[in-house]
Write a protein that holds these residues in place. Structure first.
Motif, short mmCIF file in Angstrom:
data_model
loop_
_atom_site.label_atom_id
_atom_site.label_comp_id
_atom_site.label_asym_id
_atom_site.label_seq_id
_atom_site.Cartn_x
_atom_site.Cartn_y
_atom_site.Cartn_z
N LEU A 117 1.22 46.49 37.15
CA LEU A 117 2.66 46.78 37.13
C LEU A 117 3.14 47.18 38.52
O LEU A 117 4.18 46.71 38.99
CB LEU A 117 2.99 47.87 36.12
CG LEU A 117 2.84 47.48 34.64
CD1 LEU A 117 2.93 48.71 33.76
CD2 LEU A 117 3.89 46.45 34.26
N ALA A 118 2.38 48.04 39.19
CA ALA A 118 2.75 48.47 40.54
C ALA A 118 2.78 47.29 41.49
O ALA A 118 3.69 47.16 42.33
CB ALA A 118 1.78 49.54 41.03
N TYR A 119 1.82 46.39 41.38
CA TYR A 119 1.77 45.20 42.23
C TYR A 119 3.03 44.34 42.05
O TYR A 119 3.54 43.76 42.99
CB TYR A 119 0.52 44.38 41.92
CG TYR A 119 0.41 43.12 42.74
CD1 TYR A 119 -0.04 43.17 44.05
CD2 TYR A 119 0.77 41.89 42.21
CE1 TYR A 119 -0.14 42.02 44.82
CE2 TYR A 119 0.69 40.73 42.96
CZ TYR A 119 0.22 40.80 44.27
OH TYR A 119 0.15 39.65 45.03
N CYS A 120 3.53 44.31 40.82
CA CYS A 120 4.74 43.53 40.51
C CYS A 120 6.02 44.30 40.79
O CYS A 120 7.12 43.78 40.57
CB CYS A 120 4.72 43.10 39.05
SG CYS A 120 3.40 41.94 38.66
N GLY A 121 5.89 45.54 41.23
CA GLY A 121 7.07 46.35 41.53
C GLY A 121 7.74 46.92 40.30
O GLY A 121 8.90 47.30 40.33
N ILE A 122 7.00 47.00 39.19
CA ILE A 122 7.55 47.54 37.96
C ILE A 122 7.05 48.96 37.80
O ILE A 122 5.84 49.20 37.77
CB ILE A 122 7.14 46.69 36.73
CG1 ILE A 122 7.64 45.26 36.90
CG2 ILE A 122 7.63 47.32 35.43
CD1 ILE A 122 7.12 44.30 35.84
N THR A 123 7.99 49.90 37.68
CA THR A 123 7.59 51.28 37.48
C THR A 123 7.06 51.43 36.07
O THR A 123 7.50 50.77 35.14
CB THR A 123 8.77 52.25 37.68
OG1 THR A 123 9.83 51.88 36.79
CG2 THR A 123 9.27 52.21 39.11
N GLU A 124 6.10 52.30 35.92
CA GLU A 124 5.46 52.51 34.62
C GLU A 124 6.46 53.06 33.61
O GLU A 124 7.19 53.99 33.89
CB GLU A 124 4.29 53.46 34.77
CG GLU A 124 3.53 53.68 33.50
CD GLU A 124 2.41 54.69 33.66
OE1 GLU A 124 2.11 55.37 32.68
OE2 GLU A 124 1.86 54.79 34.77
N SER A 125 6.47 52.47 32.44
CA SER A 125 7.30 52.95 31.34
C SER A 125 6.62 54.15 30.69
O SER A 125 5.40 54.21 30.61
CB SER A 125 7.47 51.84 30.31
OG SER A 125 8.05 52.34 29.13
N HIS A 126 7.42 55.10 30.22
CA HIS A 126 6.83 56.21 29.48
C HIS A 126 6.26 55.72 28.15
O HIS A 126 5.50 56.40 27.50
CB HIS A 126 7.84 57.33 29.27
CG HIS A 126 8.83 57.07 28.18
ND1 HIS A 126 9.93 56.26 28.35
CD2 HIS A 126 8.87 57.47 26.89
CE1 HIS A 126 10.60 56.20 27.22
NE2 HIS A 126 9.99 56.92 26.31
N ALA A 127 6.64 54.52 27.77
CA ALA A 127 6.16 53.92 26.52
C ALA A 127 5.15 52.81 26.83
O ALA A 127 5.27 51.69 26.37
CB ALA A 127 7.32 53.40 25.70
N LEU A 128 4.16 53.13 27.65
CA LEU A 128 3.08 52.19 27.95
C LEU A 128 1.97 52.43 26.94
O LEU A 128 1.40 53.51 26.86
CB LEU A 128 2.56 52.42 29.37
CG LEU A 128 1.35 51.59 29.80
CD1 LEU A 128 1.69 50.10 29.80
CD2 LEU A 128 0.85 52.03 31.16
N VAL A 129 1.68 51.41 26.14
CA VAL A 129 0.63 51.51 25.13
C VAL A 129 -0.51 50.59 25.58
O VAL A 129 -0.36 49.38 25.62
CB VAL A 129 1.14 51.10 23.73
CG1 VAL A 129 0.03 51.20 22.71
CG2 VAL A 129 2.34 51.96 23.33
#
Length: 91
Positions: free
Chosen positions: A24-36
């Motif tokens: 996700l970081a590589y794609c520039g997407i911040t981690e969601s608090h709802a990461l399962v």
């Protein structure tokens, strides 16, 4: 993803948390608090548990969720969870 407000989206993956957050970081997407991730479910991705857990973390009814799924074997489990389904095949 940048137009969807935080707290309104989740990611359910069979990856480990370490791999998922790295990708996700590589794609520039911040981690969601709802990461399962795989460590957070008992039944695994071929079970609706991950989708249901994500909906619960978002505080919404699973029947109001839109699931984008790229793996055809998971489609039946999305249907079982009662979520709305959008598919995307990568060949």
């Amino acid at each position: 993803m940048t137009t969807i407000p935080e707290g309104k989206w989740a990611i359910v993956t069979s990856s480990t948390e370490n791999i998922a957050t790295t990708r996700l970081a590589y794609c520039g997407i911040t981690e969601s608090h709802a990461l399962v991730t795989t460590e957070k479910v008992q039944a695994g991705k071929l079970d609706p548990e991950g989708y249901l857990q994500a909906a619960k973390k978002l505080g919404v009814d699973i029947r109001c969720c839109l699931v984008v799924e790229d793996f055809h074997q998971n489609i039946i489990h999305v249907i079982i969870s009662c979520a709305i389904l959008v598919t995307h095949s990568i060949h």
